[in-house]
Write a protein that holds these residues in place. Structure first.
Motif, mmCIF file in Angstrom:
data_model
loop_
_atom_site.group_PDB
_atom_site.id
_atom_site.type_symbol
_atom_site.label_atom_id
_atom_site.label_comp_id
_atom_site.label_asym_id
_atom_site.label_seq_id
_atom_site.Cartn_x
_atom_site.Cartn_y
_atom_site.Cartn_z
ATOM 1 N N ASN A 84 40.354 54.769 42.509
ATOM 2 C CA ASN A 84 40.746 53.371 42.344
ATOM 3 C C ASN A 84 41.028 53.125 40.861
ATOM 4 O OD1 ASN A 84 40.337 52.812 45.042
ATOM 5 N ND2 ASN A 84 38.323 51.890 44.753
ATOM 6 N N VAL A 85 42.041 52.330 40.574
ATOM 7 C CA VAL A 85 42.381 52.033 39.183
ATOM 8 C C VAL A 85 42.351 50.525 38.961
ATOM 9 C CG1 VAL A 85 44.088 52.270 37.346
ATOM 10 C CG2 VAL A 85 43.820 54.101 39.034
ATOM 11 N N ILE A 90 44.614 49.766 43.747
ATOM 12 C CA ILE A 90 44.753 49.292 42.369
ATOM 13 C C ILE A 90 44.393 47.813 42.290
ATOM 14 C CG2 ILE A 90 46.421 51.025 41.652
ATOM 15 C CD1 ILE A 90 48.625 48.997 42.007
ATOM 16 N N PHE A 91 43.760 47.454 41.185
ATOM 17 C CA PHE A 91 43.284 46.092 40.938
ATOM 18 C C PHE A 91 43.890 45.625 39.620
ATOM 19 C CE2 PHE A 91 40.282 48.496 43.369
ATOM 20 C CZ PHE A 91 39.834 47.630 44.365
ATOM 21 N N LEU A 98 45.204 44.471 44.712
ATOM 22 C CA LEU A 98 44.606 43.157 44.496
ATOM 23 C C LEU A 98 45.102 42.627 43.165
ATOM 24 C CD1 LEU A 98 42.658 40.871 45.238
ATOM 25 C CD2 LEU A 98 40.830 42.154 44.115
ATOM 26 N N LEU A 99 45.800 41.503 43.190
ATOM 27 C CA LEU A 99 46.337 40.850 41.989
ATOM 28 C C LEU A 99 45.497 39.625 41.678
ATOM 29 C CD1 LEU A 99 49.937 41.174 43.239
ATOM 30 C CD2 LEU A 99 49.400 41.801 40.893
ATOM 31 N N LYS A 125 32.773 39.872 41.748
ATOM 32 C CA LYS A 125 32.447 39.781 43.167
ATOM 33 C C LYS A 125 33.699 39.956 44.019
ATOM 34 C CE LYS A 125 30.692 36.624 46.709
ATOM 35 N NZ LYS A 125 30.173 35.272 47.003
ATOM 36 N N GLY A 126 34.806 39.362 43.578
ATOM 37 C CA GLY A 126 36.045 39.486 44.325
ATOM 38 C C GLY A 126 36.487 40.932 44.452
ATOM 39 N N ILE A 127 36.394 41.674 43.364
ATOM 40 C CA ILE A 127 36.804 43.078 43.378
ATOM 41 C C ILE A 127 35.890 43.889 44.281
ATOM 42 C CG2 ILE A 127 36.993 45.151 41.945
ATOM 43 C CD1 ILE A 127 37.954 43.351 39.683
#
Length: 326
Positions: free
Chosen positions: A143-144, A166-167, A243-244, A315-317
């Protein structure tokens, strides 16, 4: 008719107004930019920060948190910042998910701003690509996470390699047409901006803990435009879950960057979280009153709909990752 004497008087008045205006502009530029002060770019940071014997700002070193290697995390900090920006997120990922985390220090960061002047996104991508290739030899999936310029580097990595997820936080594609044009025209003359506060963070406590350069080097931003444009042109190659996370109050990065990525990426699995009170460095900022909706677009039936309090972007991530692992 105006007599010659009166014309001469008017010319004198206009000349004085012009000279006074020119003087005010010159003084303002001298106070807030590096114009005619190229050699002084490091002075503020050298006076403010404490340095190690290796001439690195204390507590800005890269770090690795050992853990499981089924899923590893590469976390890329924002421009002019340091790996410490990712510390809390990395610790929670490591503690709660048990995953291995690596947060590198981008070249020229955590030292003095003059170290950035000869660098741009192509240089940092070579560094991150090497880090990724070393990790992929040990980890099953990667994951990046990227912040600002780090988010651009994350997108480029997703275009070139098969990542897990990716985040992208406060993604920087543009500051808006006017700011972009000003950077293009004046960067070589101004060289750097003298920031009035350390970072674009609204939360006072978050701002107090943050480490970044006081003088903001403009030239690397200008020289990175070609890299950003090339990433923009190849977004269709991004097929990973994305996730943006962005803020409408981001004073650095145009919110349209998020919309552009949403419209162009090849992935059908992505979520967008938009905050309405934080500034640019989301992991150091907050929203006291509202929660933000995150919606999965580009599918007739959204795959994931969640709301998160901006008091905890982390928390969102984590929730996004946990839901994907179910």
């Amino acid at each position: 008719m105006i007599h010659e004497k009166e014309l001469k008087k008017l010319r004198t008045i206009f000349s004085l107004i012009f000279l006074i205006s020119l003087g005010i502009i010159s003084i303002t530029l001298y106070i807030f930019t590096g114009i005619f002060q190229y050699k002084n770019i490091d002075d503020r940071d050298l006076k403010y920060w404490n340095y190690t014997e290796e001439k690195v700002i204390i507590n800005t070193e890269e770090f690795i948190l050992d853990g499981k290697e089924e899923v590893c995390w590469l976390m890329i900090h924002s421009y002019a910042s340091t790996p410490g920006e990712m510390r809390e997120l990395a610790t929670k990922v490591n503690n709660e998910l048990g995953d291995k985390v690596y947060a590198p220090r981008l070249l020229g960061h955590g030292e003095v701003p003059s170290k950035l002047l000869s660098l741009e996104l192509n240089d940092w991508y070579k560094q991150i690509e090497e880090d990724y290739l070393e990790m992929v030899s040990k980890c099953d999936k990667i994951n990046v996470v990227g912040s600002s310029f780090g988010a651009i580097l994350s997108l480029k990595l997703a275009e070139d390699y098969d990542l897990n997820r990716i985040f992208l936080m406060n993604l920087y594609l543009s500051s808006g047409p006017i700011k972009d044009k000003l950077i293009d025209i004046f960067s070589d003359s101004f060289v750097y901006l003298k920031k009035r506060k350390l970072a674009n963070i609204n939360n006072i406590e978050g701002l107090r803990k943050h480490v970044a350069y006081w003088n903001f080097a403009l030239i690397p931003v200008k020289h990175s435009k070609e890299f950003i444009d090339n990433v923009d042109k190849s977004l269709i190659k991004v097929e990973e879950d994305v996730l943006l996370i962005h803020s409408t109050k981001d004073s650095v990065s145009d919110l349209k960057s998020v919309i552009k990525v949403k419209d162009k990426i090849g992935s059908k699995n992505f979520e967008i979280i938009v905050f309405d009170e934080s500034n640019h460095i989301l992991l150091a900022d907050y929203n006291k009153e509202e929660t933000i909706e995150g919606i999965m677009f580009s599918s007739p039936e959204p795959i994931l709909i969640q709301s998160y309090s901006e008091e905890n972007v982390i928390k969102g991530i984590l929730e996004f990752e946990k839901l994907k692992r179910v």
